[in-house]
Design an enzyme around this catalytic site. Sequence first.
Site, PDB file in Angstrom:
ATOM      1  N   MET A  94      -6.388   4.543   3.054  1.00 12.91           N
ATOM      2  CA  MET A  94      -7.361   4.671   1.963  1.00 12.91           C
ATOM      3  C   MET A  94      -8.001   6.059   1.904  1.00 12.91           C
ATOM      4  O   MET A  94      -9.210   6.191   1.757  1.00 12.91           O
ATOM      5  CB  MET A  94      -8.456   3.608   2.125  1.00 12.91           C
TER       6      MET A  94
ATOM      7  N   HIS B  54       2.149   0.371  -3.197  1.00 13.03           N
ATOM      8  CA  HIS B  54       1.009   0.091  -4.072  1.00 13.03           C
ATOM      9  C   HIS B  54       1.151  -1.339  -4.613  1.00 13.03           C
ATOM     10  O   HIS B  54       2.234  -1.734  -5.038  1.00 13.03           O
ATOM     11  CB  HIS B  54       0.991   1.096  -5.221  1.00 13.03           C
TER      12      HIS B  54
ATOM     13  N   GLU C  16       5.482  -7.371  -0.818  1.00 10.92           N
ATOM     14  CA  GLU C  16       5.318  -6.055  -0.177  1.00 10.92           C
ATOM     15  C   GLU C  16       6.055  -6.020   1.157  1.00 10.92           C
ATOM     16  O   GLU C  16       6.737  -5.049   1.489  1.00 10.92           O
ATOM     17  CB  GLU C  16       3.834  -5.766   0.082  1.00 10.92           C
TER      18      GLU C  16
END
Length: 188
Positions: free
Chosen positions: A85, A104, A169
Amino acid sequence: MRKLKAAIFISGRGSNLESLIKSTNKKNSLVDICLVISNNPSAKGLIIANKKKVPAIYVVQKKNFEKKITKYLKDIDVICLAGFMQVLAADFVNRWDSRLINIHPSYLPKFKGLNAQEQAIKAKSTFSGCTVHYVSSKIDSGEIILQKKVKILKKDNTESLSKKILIEEHKIYPRALQMVARRLLKQK
Ligand code: GRF
């Protein structure tokens, strides 16, 4: 067989890190995960790295972060951002061009930036998904390597959608990393 050396950058939970470690521990993997770097000392991912015996460090300092980590990256061929982050400095991104990838939680170019799952729910979109892409100086805009759509049902909320996306993911990031490794090994 020569394997590529990867570093994974994290900030939190580390579930993608875990799936990357699991997949690269398989016999035919073209990648070895050699290092985990966190910008958050309490990232759960650091505990995962520890358990899996992958060397891990944290560097909290935002200013000159890139300079500080350079010495740890000497032997590294490819960097994977996995829930990292912090925006990386443009010169660092340029230096790692085509060797720096990110995941993402949306079907890019839809829903760039923070809280992508919430954006998708708020937009009443019928689908979102996840995308692995090369990192460029513009956020969530680099060339797409692999992506997967996830349907959004009327009953879905941010939490349920996030869970569904996360499952995908964990499938596409390991596959995308092997694809990138194949490409990089060809160039060597
Ligand atoms: C994932 O949803 C990833 O797509 C986003 O941040 C989240 C990280 O989760 N960039 P984890 O730390 O890998 O569990």
